[in-house]
Design an enzyme around this catalytic site. Structure first.
Site, short mmCIF file in Angstrom:
data_model
loop_
_atom_site.label_atom_id
_atom_site.label_comp_id
_atom_site.label_asym_id
_atom_site.label_seq_id
_atom_site.Cartn_x
_atom_site.Cartn_y
_atom_site.Cartn_z
N ARG A 45 0.77 43.52 0.24
CA ARG A 45 1.64 44.71 0.24
C ARG A 45 1.00 45.84 1.03
O ARG A 45 1.66 46.74 1.52
CB ARG A 45 1.98 45.16 -1.19
CG ARG A 45 3.03 46.25 -1.20
CD ARG A 45 3.78 46.49 -2.52
NE ARG A 45 3.18 45.96 -3.70
CZ ARG A 45 2.17 46.51 -4.38
NH1 ARG A 45 1.64 47.66 -3.97
NH2 ARG A 45 1.70 45.93 -5.46
N TYR A 96 22.41 60.41 11.00
CA TYR A 96 22.80 59.05 10.62
C TYR A 96 23.34 59.08 9.18
O TYR A 96 22.76 59.75 8.32
CB TYR A 96 21.59 58.12 10.74
CG TYR A 96 21.84 56.77 10.15
CD1 TYR A 96 22.72 55.89 10.75
CD2 TYR A 96 21.21 56.37 8.97
CE1 TYR A 96 22.98 54.64 10.18
CE2 TYR A 96 21.45 55.14 8.42
CZ TYR A 96 22.34 54.28 9.04
OH TYR A 96 22.60 53.06 8.47
N ASP A 167 14.18 61.00 14.41
CA ASP A 167 14.70 59.63 14.35
C ASP A 167 15.01 59.25 15.79
O ASP A 167 15.95 59.74 16.39
CB ASP A 167 15.94 59.59 13.47
CG ASP A 167 16.51 58.19 13.31
OD1 ASP A 167 16.29 57.35 14.21
OD2 ASP A 167 17.19 57.93 12.30
N LYS A 192 17.76 48.08 15.35
CA LYS A 192 18.61 48.36 16.49
C LYS A 192 17.91 47.91 17.79
O LYS A 192 17.72 46.75 17.98
CB LYS A 192 19.00 49.84 16.50
CG LYS A 192 19.43 50.37 15.10
CD LYS A 192 20.72 49.79 14.59
CE LYS A 192 21.00 50.07 13.12
NZ LYS A 192 20.94 51.45 12.71
C1 LIG Z 1 20.75 52.17 11.52
C2 LIG Z 1 20.09 53.49 11.57
C3 LIG Z 1 19.23 53.88 10.54
C4 LIG Z 1 18.99 53.05 9.29
O1 LIG Z 1 18.26 51.89 9.59
P1 LIG Z 1 18.37 50.53 8.73
O2 LIG Z 1 17.46 49.62 9.49
O3 LIG Z 1 19.80 50.13 8.72
O4 LIG Z 1 17.89 50.84 7.37
C5 LIG Z 1 18.60 55.12 10.66
N1 LIG Z 1 18.83 55.93 11.72
C6 LIG Z 1 19.64 55.57 12.72
C7 LIG Z 1 19.86 56.50 13.87
C8 LIG Z 1 20.32 54.35 12.68
O5 LIG Z 1 21.14 54.02 13.67
#
Ligand SMILES: *Cc1c(COP(=O)(O)O)cnc(C)c1O
Length: 358
Positions: A45, A96, A167, A192
Site C-alpha cells: 500500500r 470537473y 488539474d 484520460k
Molecule cells: C475525468 C476527470 C477527473 C476524474 O478522474 P477519474 O479518473 O474519473 O477519477 C478529474 N478531472 C478532470 C478534468 C477529468 O476530466
C-alpha cells in the site's frame, strides 16, 4: 548522455524501463502485497515497483515528483485533504463535475468553505483568495473551455498563502506545465490522455515540493486509494505514445474547429486554440443536440475524453452539470482517426439532426 537533457518524446519512450543484462524491456506487473524485510519497501500500500516506473515517467514531464492514485478522484481527494477542516477553497464554477460535487459535499458537511469563481476572471479570483487555503484551477475548464492566466493566478495564490493546484488532465504536460507557471501541485485523471485508450481508471499528483509530496504520500497510504499494478502498467504503456496521440488529436481538433467555425448548422463553437476538446452548440438547441448524439457513426456518444477514439456527449445529460452550461452544448473529445472521416461524420449528423428537428 544526461537523461535530463532528453527531449520529451525520447523520455516518454525510455522512462521507467528496467536496465542491465537480462532485464525485460518493460517493468514487471508487480503483483505483490508484501516484500522481504530490510528496505523501505515493505507493504505494497506504501509503494510498488510498477508504480515506480509510471511515476518516473510522469514526474519529470511535469517537473516534479509523481504519485500514482487509483483514479483522478482519488488524487483530487488526497489534495483536498490537505486543507484543514473549516478551511476555504477557491474553485472554478466550471470545474470537473466530480471535483465540483466533492467540494459541494465537503461544504454541506461543514468540512470546507468554497468560493466559486469564473477562473478566466483573474481579478475576481485574486479577490476571492483573501484568507483562502487552496486555489483549485482547471484550464481550459470542462466543458466551457474558459482559459485561466496560470502565472497570475498562482502568484496571487502564493501571495495569499494558499496552495495552488492545477488539474492538468485536459492539457497534459505536453501542452501546459503548471508547476513552471507557479502551481504547487498538478493533478491528473490518468484515465484520460496519459493512459489514452479508455481501458483504465487512474490518477496522479505531481509536486516539486518535498514536504507536499510527503503529505500526499501519507494521504495515499492512509487513504488507501492505491492503483492495481496492472492498471499502472497499462497507463505507462499508453504514455509511451502520448506525444504522438496528443499531436494527432490536436491537429484533428484544429482542423475540425476550422470547419465548424461559422458553419450554418453550428450556433456556437468553443475552441481554446490548442488541445483536442471542442464544444459546439448545434442550430436547433437541445433537441438537435440529442439528435446529433444519436446520429454520429464515427464519433461515439459516451462520456470521458482523451482516448484514441473520438467521443461526444451533451454535457447537460448529467444532473451534476451546472445550469450555466447550455442545454445544447456538445463536448467533443477529438481522437486520432482520419480527420476527413470525423468531419464527414459531424456533417451528416448535423444535417440529419437539423432535418428531423421541429
Ligand atoms: C475525468 C476527470 C477527473 C476524474 O478522474 P477519474 O479518473 O474519473 O477519477 C478529474 N478531472 C478532470 C478534468 C477529468 O476530466
Amino acid at each position: 548522455m544526461d537523461p535530463h537533457s532528453l527531449d520529451t518524446a525520447t523520455h516518454l519512450v525510455r522512462a521507467g524501463r528496467p536496465h542491465g543484462p537480462g532485464a525485460g524491456l518493460n517493468p514487471p506487473v508487480d503483483l505483490n502485497s508484501t516484500y522481504v524485510a530490510g528496505t523501505d519497501r515493505d507493504y505494497a500500500r506504501g509503494g510498488n515497483h510498477t508504480w515506480d516506473a509510471f511515476e518516473a515517467a510522469l514526474g519529470p514531464l511535469e517537473g516534479g515528483q509523481a504519485l500514482a492514485f487509483a483514479s483522478g478522484m482519488g488524487a483530487i481527494s488526497a489534495v483536498l485533504a490537505l486543507v484543514p477542516v473549516g478551511g476555504t477553497v477557491v474553485a472554478p464554477t466550471h470545474a470537473y463535475s466530480g471535483t465540483g460535487a466533492a467540494l459541494t459535499e465537503a461544504e454541506r458537511e461543514g468540512r470546507l468553505r468554497v468560493r466559486r469563481v469564473a477562473i478566466d476572471d483573474t481579478a475576481a479570483v485574486q479577490q476571492a483568495l483573501a484568507g483562502a487555503d487552496l486555489l483549485w484551477v482547471e484550464s481550459p475548464t470542462n466543458p466551457m473551455l474558459e482559459v485561466a492566466d496560470l502565472p497570475a493566478l498562482f502568484s496571487a495564490a502564493r501571495a495569499a498563502g494558499a496552495i495552488g493546484v492545477c488539474d492538468n488532465t485536459f492539457s497534459t504536460p505536453l501542452l501546459q506545465r503548471p508547476l513552471a507557471d507557479g502551481a504547487d501541485i498538478v493533478v491528473h485523471s490518468a484515465t484520460k490522455y496519459l493512459a489514452g485508450h479508455a481501458d483504465v481508471l487512474m490518477g496522479a499528483t505531481v509536486t516539486a515540493d518535498p514536504q507536499v509530496h510527503q503529505r500526499l504520500l501519507t494521504r495515499r497510504t492512509l487513504g488507501g486509494a492505491v492503483p492495481g499494478p496492472m492498471e499502472v502498467w497499462l497507463a505507462l504503456r499508453g504514455m509511451r505514445t502520448l506525444h504522438l496521440r496528443v499531436e494527432r488529436s490536436c491537429d484533428n481538433a484544429a482542423e475540425l474547429a476550422r470547419r465548424l467555425e461559422g458553419h450554418p448548422l453550428v450556433e456556437r463553437l468553443r475552441y481554446p486554440g490548442s488541445g483536442a476538446i471542442l464544444a459546439i452548440e448545434p442550430v436547433g438547441g437541445e433537441a438537435a443536440a440529442r439528435r446529433v448524439e444519436e446520429a454520429v457513426q464515427v464519433f461515439t456518444c459516451a462520456t470521458s475524453l482523451g482516448g484514441v477514439e473520438s467521443l461526444l456527449e451533451r454535457r447537460r445529460r448529467h444532473p451534476l452539470e451546472p445550469a450555466s452550461v447550455p442545454e445544447s452544448l456538445l463536448r467533443l473529445s477529438v481522437g486520432i482517426e482520419s480527420v476527413q472521416d470525423l468531419i464527414a461524420d459531424l456533417e451528416q449528423a448535423l444535417t440529419l439532426a437539423h432535418a428531423t428537428t421541429d
